[in-house]
Design a protein around this motif. Structure first.
Motif, PDB file in Angstrom:
ATOM      1  N   GLU A   1      32.597  12.607  -9.487  1.00 51.77           N
ATOM      2  CA  GLU A   1      31.718  13.153  -8.455  1.00 51.77           C
ATOM      3  C   GLU A   1      32.518  13.945  -7.422  1.00 51.77           C
ATOM      4  O   GLU A   1      32.092  15.020  -6.973  1.00 51.77           O
ATOM      5  CB  GLU A   1      30.933  12.039  -7.767  1.00 51.77           C
ATOM      6  CG  GLU A   1      29.881  11.363  -8.644  1.00 51.77           C
ATOM      7  CD  GLU A   1      30.497  10.377  -9.636  1.00 51.77           C
ATOM      8  OE1 GLU A   1      31.704  10.052  -9.504  1.00 51.77           O
ATOM      9  OE2 GLU A   1      29.770   9.932 -10.545  1.00 51.77           O
ATOM     10  N   GLN A   2      33.676  13.413  -7.037  1.00 47.62           N
ATOM     11  CA  GLN A   2      34.504  14.107  -6.057  1.00 47.62           C
ATOM     12  C   GLN A   2      35.059  15.417  -6.610  1.00 47.62           C
ATOM     13  O   GLN A   2      35.102  16.434  -5.914  1.00 47.62           O
ATOM     14  CB  GLN A   2      35.644  13.195  -5.610  1.00 47.62           C
ATOM     15  CG  GLN A   2      35.188  11.996  -4.782  1.00 47.62           C
ATOM     16  CD  GLN A   2      36.322  11.008  -4.541  1.00 47.62           C
ATOM     17  OE1 GLN A   2      37.158  10.777  -5.413  1.00 47.62           O
ATOM     18  NE2 GLN A   2      36.328  10.397  -3.360  1.00 47.62           N
ATOM     19  N   LEU A   3      35.482  15.393  -7.880  1.00 54.80           N
ATOM     20  CA  LEU A   3      36.027  16.605  -8.488  1.00 54.80           C
ATOM     21  C   LEU A   3      34.936  17.658  -8.647  1.00 54.80           C
ATOM     22  O   LEU A   3      35.162  18.852  -8.389  1.00 54.80           O
ATOM     23  CB  LEU A   3      36.637  16.269  -9.851  1.00 54.80           C
ATOM     24  CG  LEU A   3      37.404  17.387 -10.563  1.00 54.80           C
ATOM     25  CD1 LEU A   3      38.481  17.983  -9.657  1.00 54.80           C
ATOM     26  CD2 LEU A   3      38.021  16.862 -11.843  1.00 54.80           C
TER      27      LEU A   3
ATOM     28  N   LEU B   1      31.921  22.672  -6.811  1.00 54.53           N
ATOM     29  CA  LEU B   1      30.742  23.267  -6.176  1.00 54.53           C
ATOM     30  C   LEU B   1      31.089  23.908  -4.845  1.00 54.53           C
ATOM     31  O   LEU B   1      30.566  24.981  -4.510  1.00 54.53           O
ATOM     32  CB  LEU B   1      29.657  22.199  -5.999  1.00 54.53           C
ATOM     33  CG  LEU B   1      29.094  21.612  -7.299  1.00 54.53           C
ATOM     34  CD1 LEU B   1      28.087  20.511  -6.994  1.00 54.53           C
ATOM     35  CD2 LEU B   1      28.459  22.688  -8.149  1.00 54.53           C
ATOM     36  N   ASP B   2      31.951  23.266  -4.067  1.00 52.43           N
ATOM     37  CA  ASP B   2      32.377  23.833  -2.798  1.00 52.43           C
ATOM     38  C   ASP B   2      33.113  25.154  -3.010  1.00 52.43           C
ATOM     39  O   ASP B   2      32.923  26.128  -2.283  1.00 52.43           O
ATOM     40  CB  ASP B   2      33.296  22.862  -2.050  1.00 52.43           C
ATOM     41  CG  ASP B   2      32.551  21.669  -1.477  1.00 52.43           C
ATOM     42  OD1 ASP B   2      31.298  21.746  -1.413  1.00 52.43           O
ATOM     43  OD2 ASP B   2      33.193  20.669  -1.117  1.00 52.43           O
ATOM     44  N   GLU B   3      33.962  25.187  -4.027  1.00 48.14           N
ATOM     45  CA  GLU B   3      34.724  26.398  -4.310  1.00 48.14           C
ATOM     46  C   GLU B   3      33.803  27.517  -4.798  1.00 48.14           C
ATOM     47  O   GLU B   3      33.977  28.679  -4.420  1.00 48.14           O
ATOM     48  CB  GLU B   3      35.795  26.095  -5.371  1.00 48.14           C
ATOM     49  CG  GLU B   3      36.726  27.245  -5.672  1.00 48.14           C
ATOM     50  CD  GLU B   3      37.550  27.708  -4.495  1.00 48.14           C
ATOM     51  OE1 GLU B   3      37.986  28.881  -4.498  1.00 48.14           O
ATOM     52  OE2 GLU B   3      37.761  26.899  -3.567  1.00 48.14           O
ATOM     53  N   GLU B   4      32.829  27.160  -5.612  1.00 46.88           N
ATOM     54  CA  GLU B   4      31.871  28.169  -6.079  1.00 46.88           C
ATOM     55  C   GLU B   4      31.090  28.766  -4.917  1.00 46.88           C
ATOM     56  O   GLU B   4      30.783  29.959  -4.896  1.00 46.88           O
ATOM     57  CB  GLU B   4      30.894  27.529  -7.077  1.00 46.88           C
ATOM     58  CG  GLU B   4      31.494  27.261  -8.442  1.00 46.88           C
ATOM     59  CD  GLU B   4      30.502  26.625  -9.393  1.00 46.88           C
ATOM     60  OE1 GLU B   4      29.474  26.086  -8.898  1.00 46.88           O
ATOM     61  OE2 GLU B   4      30.725  26.673 -10.604  1.00 46.88           O
ATOM     62  N   ALA B   5      30.750  27.917  -3.939  1.00 47.17           N
ATOM     63  CA  ALA B   5      29.950  28.393  -2.807  1.00 47.17           C
ATOM     64  C   ALA B   5      30.709  29.368  -1.929  1.00 47.17           C
ATOM     65  O   ALA B   5      30.089  30.164  -1.217  1.00 47.17           O
ATOM     66  CB  ALA B   5      29.494  27.188  -1.980  1.00 47.17           C
ATOM     67  N   THR B   6      32.021  29.337  -1.964  1.00 46.68           N
ATOM     68  CA  THR B   6      32.823  30.228  -1.103  1.00 46.68           C
ATOM     69  C   THR B   6      33.126  31.565  -1.787  1.00 46.68           C
ATOM     70  O   THR B   6      33.736  32.431  -1.162  1.00 46.68           O
ATOM     71  CB  THR B   6      34.149  29.562  -0.718  1.00 46.68           C
ATOM     72  OG1 THR B   6      34.928  29.321  -1.913  1.00 46.68           O
ATOM     73  CG2 THR B   6      33.899  28.235  -0.019  1.00 46.68           C
ATOM     74  N   ARG B   7      32.722  31.734  -3.031  1.00 47.07           N
ATOM     75  CA  ARG B   7      33.049  32.956  -3.778  1.00 47.07           C
ATOM     76  C   ARG B   7      31.814  33.867  -3.914  1.00 47.07           C
ATOM     77  O   ARG B   7      30.710  33.441  -3.875  1.00 47.07           O
ATOM     78  CB  ARG B   7      33.592  32.616  -5.174  1.00 47.07           C
ATOM     79  CG  ARG B   7      34.953  31.958  -5.084  1.00 47.07           C
ATOM     80  CD  ARG B   7      35.459  31.539  -6.458  1.00 47.07           C
ATOM     81  NE  ARG B   7      36.774  30.909  -6.352  1.00 47.07           N
ATOM     82  CZ  ARG B   7      37.931  31.555  -6.485  1.00 47.07           C
ATOM     83  NH1 ARG B   7      37.941  32.844  -6.782  1.00 47.07           N
ATOM     84  NH2 ARG B   7      39.071  30.909  -6.370  1.00 47.07           N
TER      85      ARG B   7
END
Length: 204
Positions: free
Chosen positions: A191-193, A198-204
């Protein structure tokens, strides 16, 4: 990429019957190998058993066909891990399943081995973009057959743009995964990974 490598990886997770292996290849496994026939599965299982890579036990089913459950042996596990962790040679087409076949068994790799695999794929695709994206794609046509050059040119351009967009999306997904693997602690849960991804995808 041989069918045996995939079958060993699946059996390394847990024992399965030939029927269950075929069912896997028809569902989740269709993304790493398509159109695998039942006869190919049983032929590969027979070959692997002859080589000492798998063994089987028989479950007697009164009134039905006995079920053979296959298990990977220590030698088979060694063969599988050798394939999984040996240097990866990317195919010329990123759409080919070689990379995803290995990634689908990521649980058997160390974080470092997985990152090396991702880095190899990422470097190869970036190099291909730099070398081929802006190539001269003009193609002289000399034919006596009816030929619509306008349609041919338009479809060729559509194909190029579609392929370029798919390649760019593939590269972005690799970059996202790479960053998440680098940023997440070794003890991170699934879940953490995934949250990192998802966090990285949201910043791109």
């Amino acid at each position: 990429m041989k069918l045996e490598s995939i079958l060993l990886g699946v059996l390394a997770r847990h024992p399965m019957t030939g029927y269950d292996l075929k069912k896997f290849l028809d569902t989740s496994g269709r993304f790493v190998r398509s159109n695998t026939q039942m006869s190919q599965v049983y032929r590969s299982l027979s070959t692997m058993e002859d080589r000492g890579w798998v063994t089987h036990s028989v479950e007697v089913r009164p009134g039905a066909t006995d079920a053979k459950t296959y298990r990977v042996t220590d030698e088979g596990m060694t063969v599988f891990l050798d394939w999984l962790t040996n240097p990866y040679q990317p195919p010329s087409r990123f759409q080919d399943p070689d990379f995803m076949a290995r990634v689908s068994f990521a649980g058997f790799m160390t974080r470092g081995q997985l990152l090396e695999l991702v880095d190899t794929e990422l470097e190869t695709r970036r190099t291909e973009v730099a070398k081929y994206r802006d190539r001269d794609r003009r193609d002289a046509v000399e034919t006596t057959a009816p030929f619509d050059s306008s349609v041919a040119e338009a479809v060729a351009e559509w194909g190029h743009r579609t392929g370029a967009a798919a390649m760019d999306a593939h590269i972005r997904s690799l970059e996202v995964l790479r960053t998440a693997l680098l940023d997440a602690p070794e003890e991170a849960s699934a879940e953490q990974l995934l949250a990192k991804v998802l966090d990285e995808e949201a910043t791109r």
